[in-house]
Design a protein around this motif. Sequence first.
Motif, PDB file in Angstrom:
ATOM      1  N   GLY A 196       0.783  -1.216   0.000  1.00  0.00           N
ATOM      2  CA  GLY A 196       0.000   0.000   0.000  1.00  0.00           C
ATOM      3  C   GLY A 196       0.818   1.270   0.000  1.00  0.00           C
ATOM      4  O   GLY A 196       0.354   2.317  -0.448  1.00  0.00           O
ATOM      5  N   TYR A 256       3.083   2.117  -1.867  1.00  0.00           N
ATOM      6  CA  TYR A 256       3.427   2.548  -3.224  1.00  0.00           C
ATOM      7  C   TYR A 256       2.221   3.114  -3.985  1.00  0.00           C
ATOM      8  O   TYR A 256       2.255   3.197  -5.216  1.00  0.00           O
ATOM      9  CB  TYR A 256       4.006   1.373  -4.021  1.00  0.00           C
ATOM     10  CG  TYR A 256       5.350   0.893  -3.533  1.00  0.00           C
ATOM     11  CD1 TYR A 256       6.458   1.724  -3.516  1.00  0.00           C
ATOM     12  CD2 TYR A 256       5.515  -0.412  -3.091  1.00  0.00           C
ATOM     13  CE1 TYR A 256       7.695   1.287  -3.072  1.00  0.00           C
ATOM     14  CE2 TYR A 256       6.751  -0.875  -2.650  1.00  0.00           C
ATOM     15  CZ  TYR A 256       7.833  -0.020  -2.639  1.00  0.00           C
ATOM     16  OH  TYR A 256       9.063  -0.464  -2.203  1.00  0.00           O
ATOM     17  N   TRP A 257       1.179   3.520  -3.295  1.00  0.00           N
ATOM     18  CA  TRP A 257      -0.045   3.931  -3.991  1.00  0.00           C
ATOM     19  C   TRP A 257       0.204   5.137  -4.904  1.00  0.00           C
ATOM     20  O   TRP A 257      -0.418   5.265  -5.967  1.00  0.00           O
ATOM     21  CB  TRP A 257      -1.168   4.220  -2.997  1.00  0.00           C
ATOM     22  CG  TRP A 257      -0.950   5.424  -2.114  1.00  0.00           C
ATOM     23  CD1 TRP A 257      -0.370   5.454  -0.888  1.00  0.00           C
ATOM     24  CD2 TRP A 257      -1.352   6.774  -2.393  1.00  0.00           C
ATOM     25  NE1 TRP A 257      -0.359   6.723  -0.383  1.00  0.00           N
ATOM     26  CE2 TRP A 257      -0.961   7.567  -1.276  1.00  0.00           C
ATOM     27  CE3 TRP A 257      -1.998   7.397  -3.459  1.00  0.00           C
ATOM     28  CZ2 TRP A 257      -1.194   8.935  -1.203  1.00  0.00           C
ATOM     29  CZ3 TRP A 257      -2.231   8.763  -3.397  1.00  0.00           C
ATOM     30  CH2 TRP A 257      -1.837   9.516  -2.281  1.00  0.00           C
ATOM     31  N   ARG A 258       1.125   6.019  -4.520  1.00  0.00           N
ATOM     32  CA  ARG A 258       1.423   7.160  -5.393  1.00  0.00           C
ATOM     33  C   ARG A 258       2.119   6.702  -6.670  1.00  0.00           C
ATOM     34  O   ARG A 258       1.883   7.258  -7.755  1.00  0.00           O
ATOM     35  CB  ARG A 258       2.303   8.160  -4.648  1.00  0.00           C
ATOM     36  CG  ARG A 258       1.564   8.927  -3.555  1.00  0.00           C
ATOM     37  CD  ARG A 258       2.515   9.811  -2.766  1.00  0.00           C
ATOM     38  NE  ARG A 258       1.814  10.608  -1.780  1.00  0.00           N
ATOM     39  CZ  ARG A 258       2.404  11.331  -0.837  1.00  0.00           C
ATOM     40  NH1 ARG A 258       3.738  11.337  -0.770  1.00  0.00           N
ATOM     41  NH2 ARG A 258       1.696  12.036   0.020  1.00  0.00           N
ATOM     42  N   TYR A 318       1.641   3.777  -8.066  1.00  0.00           N
ATOM     43  CA  TYR A 318       0.592   3.155  -8.890  1.00  0.00           C
ATOM     44  C   TYR A 318      -0.263   4.216  -9.581  1.00  0.00           C
ATOM     45  O   TYR A 318      -0.666   4.049 -10.737  1.00  0.00           O
ATOM     46  CB  TYR A 318      -0.304   2.261  -8.021  1.00  0.00           C
ATOM     47  CG  TYR A 318       0.432   1.166  -7.294  1.00  0.00           C
ATOM     48  CD1 TYR A 318       1.528   0.531  -7.868  1.00  0.00           C
ATOM     49  CD2 TYR A 318       0.031   0.759  -6.022  1.00  0.00           C
ATOM     50  CE1 TYR A 318       2.205  -0.469  -7.196  1.00  0.00           C
ATOM     51  CE2 TYR A 318       0.707  -0.245  -5.346  1.00  0.00           C
ATOM     52  CZ  TYR A 318       1.797  -0.847  -5.935  1.00  0.00           C
ATOM     53  OH  TYR A 318       2.467  -1.840  -5.267  1.00  0.00           O
ATOM     54  N   LEU A 319      -0.524   5.320  -8.885  1.00  0.00           N
ATOM     55  CA  LEU A 319      -1.307   6.396  -9.488  1.00  0.00           C
ATOM     56  C   LEU A 319      -0.536   7.039 -10.639  1.00  0.00           C
ATOM     57  O   LEU A 319      -1.115   7.357 -11.697  1.00  0.00           O
ATOM     58  CB  LEU A 319      -1.650   7.437  -8.419  1.00  0.00           C
ATOM     59  CG  LEU A 319      -2.658   8.527  -8.815  1.00  0.00           C
ATOM     60  CD1 LEU A 319      -3.979   7.903  -9.231  1.00  0.00           C
ATOM     61  CD2 LEU A 319      -2.872   9.497  -7.656  1.00  0.00           C
TER      62      LEU A 319
END
Length: 485
Positions: A3, A5-7, A9-10
Amino acid sequence: MEGKYWRLYLLTLVLGIGGSFQFGMQVSVIASPAVHVQSFVNRTWMCRYGVPVANSTQQFIWSFILAVLSLGAWAGAIHSGSLPVTYGRKKVLLFNNVVAIAAAFLMLFSRTAKSFEMILLGRFLYGYNVGLGVNAHLMYVGECSPKNLRGLLTLTPSIFIGLGKVVGQIIGIKEMMGTEEMWPHLLAFGGVPALLQLVTLPFFPEAPRHLYIDKGDTEGARKALQWLWQEEDLTQEVDDMQRERESMLGERKTLKDVLRSPCVRWQLLTLCIPCAGLQFCGINALYFYIFDIFRDSGVPEGQMSYLSIGVGATELIAVSLSAFLIDRTGRKKLMGYGYLLMGLTMCGLTVTLSIKHLGFWIPYVNIALIFFVICMYGLGPFSMALPADLFLQAWRPSAYVIGGTVNYLGMFFIGLCFGYIVDGLGPFCFLIFVVYCFASAAFLIRYVPETKGKTMVEIMKDFNKLNYRNTASVEKTDIQLATKL
């Protein structure tokens, strides 16, 4: 997926929307309005010269409308070797969006201006957007990814190409934009993803490896990594970038260097034969032949476009599935055995196409084989993860220019010549692609080292065992070997 790394992934989503997505959409979206565009060309010719356009002239204009996309993509690929290095990956993609928006306006107003030349210019600009955007997208996402996620994230360009194909097929049906009235809006739709990326990408940082290695901005690279990964301990990644930077010795490799240097010979062969030469695996030829196979199978004309959406969706599902397999099986096995299975299936398809008149059930076997070939293509050969692993920072932009040249000129050749090949060889035309598939499979499985879970430096050392056959000298050589000519 972690989670934190959500930026990242975005950012991957934003890069895909305005990058590789355009490639897939521009390949598929032109098929639906073909009749309407050719009719527009004929009406425009009548208005100018008072006589209908000759069939041969109309066919040439339409063929060039299709093929000019690959010429534009070649021009974009050539500039992808210099512009991302000079101005950065982020600024280049922002500029590239302006090119796509300009192409969209040309498409939108071509009918009003009564100019099919605007369509030709618009397709060329879309092609330029594709050639520059795909390479910049692949560089950007690869240089932002930690090594444990690099295989997954560098596969996303393939996923977005597949998604673009499906979206292009869907919006092209007659219930949406595939009509006489709406075709200019359909061809202008490429401006929408470009606009989305243009307004969202400025909120993300530049690629950290570009900042550190190309620009020498150590603090900027560290801040970019911290923002994207949300980690404080970046020692291992920074050390890896420092080793790579030291290996460059302040040098930037040119096209001539990549072509002549022995230290990247096997990387270049890997890029050109099984990766950039993908056009010669027959997948685009299969898409070209697919409506004839559907017609022979008794599929009604009105339902063929929906079945083609099913083919595109199959490719997208297969590519998405490969995202979960690639870091388990490895790039080498997934691509190598994918090519092998494609070649075997195309052999079977050649046989069944040749004997389709011997039984009512054979055309349906042909359809099943087509779907199987698409699955194998999506699972293995279509992967863009391997090219992202092959070159250190100094070599990567120039190498991508060479890969783009092979890819887009191959696409241009197939687009112009495949119709004549079909006329001459019939169903046996696929045997040409079978040879390529088997050759690529043998090359990958026999020679290419696995890159899964390795740093760029470790991958380079594996390739040096091929580039320099004397194992003893390789063991004595440090990383600077990668920059000697």
